[in-house]
Scaffold this active site. Structure first.
Site, short mmCIF file in Angstrom:
data_model
loop_
_atom_site.label_atom_id
_atom_site.label_comp_id
_atom_site.label_asym_id
_atom_site.label_seq_id
_atom_site.Cartn_x
_atom_site.Cartn_y
_atom_site.Cartn_z
N GLY A 314 -10.15 27.95 -13.33
CA GLY A 314 -9.34 28.93 -14.05
C GLY A 314 -9.01 28.45 -15.44
O GLY A 314 -9.26 27.29 -15.81
N GLN A 315 -8.46 29.34 -16.24
CA GLN A 315 -8.10 29.02 -17.62
C GLN A 315 -6.63 29.27 -17.84
O GLN A 315 -6.05 30.19 -17.25
CB GLN A 315 -8.91 29.88 -18.61
CG GLN A 315 -10.39 29.56 -18.63
CD GLN A 315 -11.12 30.33 -19.71
OE1 GLN A 315 -10.56 31.21 -20.33
NE2 GLN A 315 -12.38 29.99 -19.92
N GLY A 316 -6.04 28.44 -18.68
CA GLY A 316 -4.63 28.60 -19.04
C GLY A 316 -4.46 28.56 -20.53
O GLY A 316 -5.44 28.53 -21.29
N GLY A 319 -5.81 24.98 -21.75
CA GLY A 319 -7.07 24.40 -21.36
C GLY A 319 -7.69 25.10 -20.17
O GLY A 319 -7.20 26.11 -19.67
N LYS A 335 -8.27 19.23 -15.70
CA LYS A 335 -7.84 20.18 -16.72
C LYS A 335 -8.20 19.63 -18.09
O LYS A 335 -7.61 18.66 -18.56
CB LYS A 335 -6.33 20.43 -16.62
CG LYS A 335 -5.78 21.42 -17.63
CD LYS A 335 -4.28 21.57 -17.45
CE LYS A 335 -3.69 22.54 -18.45
NZ LYS A 335 -2.21 22.63 -18.29
N ASP A 432 8.57 27.22 -17.59
CA ASP A 432 7.45 28.12 -17.33
C ASP A 432 7.23 28.30 -15.82
O ASP A 432 6.10 28.22 -15.34
CB ASP A 432 6.17 27.60 -18.00
CG ASP A 432 5.15 28.72 -18.24
OD1 ASP A 432 5.54 29.90 -18.18
OD2 ASP A 432 3.97 28.40 -18.49
#
Length: 620
Positions: A314-316, A319, A335, A432
């Site tokens: 996955g992407q955040g 990164g 990551k 977050d």
């Protein structure tokens, strides 16, 4: 981003340099052709601008003007611009309108009408011009008259001819003026404005038709004789405004290119120096961090570990995560951080917080990579992905985890956040908390992850300063947006945790569509309205006790999203509620009310929960 910007800067500068060289070679002939003509184009500071077809004789080369001598001008001792209309008649020029090709001048050297009579206009390119009075004139000798009149008399001609000389329009009959019946006609003068023959000193307007440069001037261009031709045809070239810029470019292009090169080199130097400073900062941090005995991987090792970063998880914001193998038995999540984000701060935040934490409900950092500009974090691999994957309605049997498991997940997340707030040497504010950052292991035990926005503060420090809002829209506490709602503190994480719970309870996004009337309804407010009215939550209940769990989760979530941070419970209190039976749990004040009565009600209800749950003391 910085590297990309610097590369683009070099590319832009190279293109600019190439374009400048081409442009310079293109206009060099143009600039060279007129530079000498432009350098001395006035007589004094206030004189009219002199350009083709005129030239200032003695100051400008012959090629600056028309070959015929009529267009040669000169400067007087007092810097007046002089037009030599005849060898004995000089006019002082006040203005030259190149668009209409009209000269404004005046004669201060005696009898202008007399000079006009001796002027042979057929030999000159200039004509007298007056837009108001263009008819022909007749001069009359009235010396035979015994009486005199001042009607139409030309005084200076009387002095020259020693008898009265009068003027009258040629198309008028002599009988129109009885006085002129016995006068003798001297001259018929054409192409001279009628009143030019009246005064001793007169302002004159002269025009020329050839060479014709009006179209060039109208288009904002210069005019010159065509090259390599024997006739006197003209051509347009350049533009006055742009030509000035071209001349400036031609004289300063080298300086501009030099300055541009200096700027580019400085930007590159600043970029690499900044990167070096960040790298030094990270290396110093890692040197100090050695006591925690982390594992440091090389970038080549990470590539082998992830099979060339083949399996993306996955992407955040900071990164991309990839699945990797530390060994045949141990899986990890790697990551890889975007070096364009946060300039190393996110890396230090992650390593500096997770690396110090050892808690069952906080993701474990296995190691890291810091090699040049490349930075990566290696975590334990959690096979069930994030909680976001399992946010679904209770009536969706395939994805719904069940109320008991949701209860355990909420309790585990609460313990993880409480550990961050109270269990470490320093209080860690996550900023977050959301479903995407709650990872689940093979037994669905939750682990708090992604500490890129985390902030450290002392345990006795309940208020923190922030220059910008941190978090994700929908989960951010109101005080993070505006200090009008209170101070930013660990209670901001409590608010995000409350929104997380309500999203789990509803199994849907915070904003949901009410199908019966197609209106948008705020789901937490819908839950509150049902609780306040004593109704069931209208959620799918599968086993005995599920309704009680759902109600307890909803009440806890609503307590946590109170707009006033002091009305929110701390995580210790949340844990006690979750571990209790949930009986007699008071409904929180309405966090969505805007009226005064609702505010009073909220304050009253707020006191009630603090009386019943005031087991953990905390400093606001």
């Amino acid at each position: 981003m910085m590297k990309c910007s610097s590369d683009k800067l070099v590319l832009y500068f190279s293109c600019f340099f190439f374009f400048s060289v081409i442009k310079f070679s293109h206009v060099h002939g143009l600039v060279e052709d007129i530079n000498t003509c432009k350098s001395s184009s006035r007589c004094g500071k206030n004189g009219p601008s002199v350009r083709f077809p005129f030239r200032i004789k003695g100051k400008q080369p012959d090629n600056c003007g028309h070959p015929e001598h009529w267009f040669d001008l000169s400067c007087s001792q007092n810097n007046q611009t002089i037009l030599h209309l005849t060898p004995s008649w000089n006019l002082t020029i006040k203005n030259i309108n190149y668009t209409s090709q009209i000269i404004s001048a005046y004669d201060s050297q005696g009898c202008t009408p007399g000079k006009i009579l001796n002027f042979n206009s057929s030999l000159s390119p200039f004509r007298f011009h007056d837009i108001y009075d263009q008819y022909d004139t007749t001069l009359l000798d009235c010396s035979s008259k015994n009486e005199s009149t001042e009607i139409g008399i030309v005084n200076c001609l009387r002095d020259v001819h020693h008898h009265p000389v009068h003027r009258m329009p040629s198309n008028d009959t002599v009988g129109y003026y009885e006085y002129f019946l016995s006068c003798v006609k001297m001259n018929d003068i054409s192409y001279v404005p009628f009143d030019y023959l009246e005064l001793q000193q007169k302002k004159l307007n002269l025009s020329w038709s050839e060479p014709d440069c009006r179209s060039c001037e109208a288009n904002g261009e210069y005019c010159r004789l065509r090259r390599n031709t024997k006739n006197f045809k003209t051509e347009c070239y350049g533009k006055p405004g742009s030509l000035t810029k071209f001349i400036a470019v031609s004289t300063t292009l080298g300086s501009i290119l030099l300055v541009g090169a200096v700027v580019v080199l400085y930007r590159l130097y600043s970029y690499y120096k900044m990167k070096k400073d960040y790298q030094t900062k990270i290396e110093k941090f890692l040197e100090d961090y050695k006591s925690f005995k982390p594992t440091r991987f090389s970038y080549a090792h990470l590539k082998r570990m992830t099979n060339q970063f083949k399996d993306e998880l996955g992407q955040g914001a900071y990164g991309t995560a990839y699945r990797g193998k530390l060994s045949d038995e141990i899986l990890v999540a790697v990551k890889v951080l975007n070096h364009s984000k946060a300039n190393g701060e996110e890396f230090i935040n992650e390593v500096g917080t997770i690396g110090r934490i050892h808690h069952v409900n906080v993701v474990r950092l296995v190691g890291f990579c810091a090699e040049g500009f490349r930075r990566a974090l290696v975590y334990e691999y959690l096979p069930n992905d994030s909680l976001q994957k399992f946010i679904s309605s209770a009536d969706a049997k395939d994805n719904f985890l069940g109320w008991k498991r949701l209860h355990d997940i909420v309790l585990g997340v609460a313990k993880g956040i409480d550990y961050l707030h109270q269990g470490c040497d320093q209080r860690i504010l996550h900023f977050d908390i959301k479903p995407q950052n709650i990872l689940l292991d093979h037994d669905f035990n939750p682990k708090v992850s992604d500490f890129g926005l985390a902030k450290l503060c002392g345990k006795d420090q309940s208020i923190v300063s922030m220059t910008t809002a941190k978090g994700t829209i929908g989960y951010m506490a109101p005080e993070v947006f505006s200090r009008n709602f209170g101070n930013v503190s660990f209670k901001s994480d409590v608010y995000s945790f409350g929104m997380l719970i309500l999203e789990m309870v509803g199994g849907r996004n915070i904003v949901d569509e009410k199908k019966e009337n197609d209106e948008q309804i705020y789901f937490p407010e819908w839950i509150y309205n049902l609780l306040e009215e004593g109704e069931d939550l209208r959620l799918e209940i599968g086993e005995e006790g599920d309704a009680k769990i759902a109600k307890k989760l909803a009440i806890v979530g609503l307590w946590c999203i109170q707009w006033n941070p002091t009305d929110r419970p701390c995580m210790k209190t949340v844990i006690q509620i979750m571990e209790g039976d949930g009986e007699n749990l008071p409904i929180p004040p309405n966090p969505f009310a805007s009226t005064t009565s609702a505010t009073k009600k909220a304050k009253k209800a707020g006191k009630r929960i603090h009386l019943e749950l005031e087991i953990i003391s905390e400093t606001e």
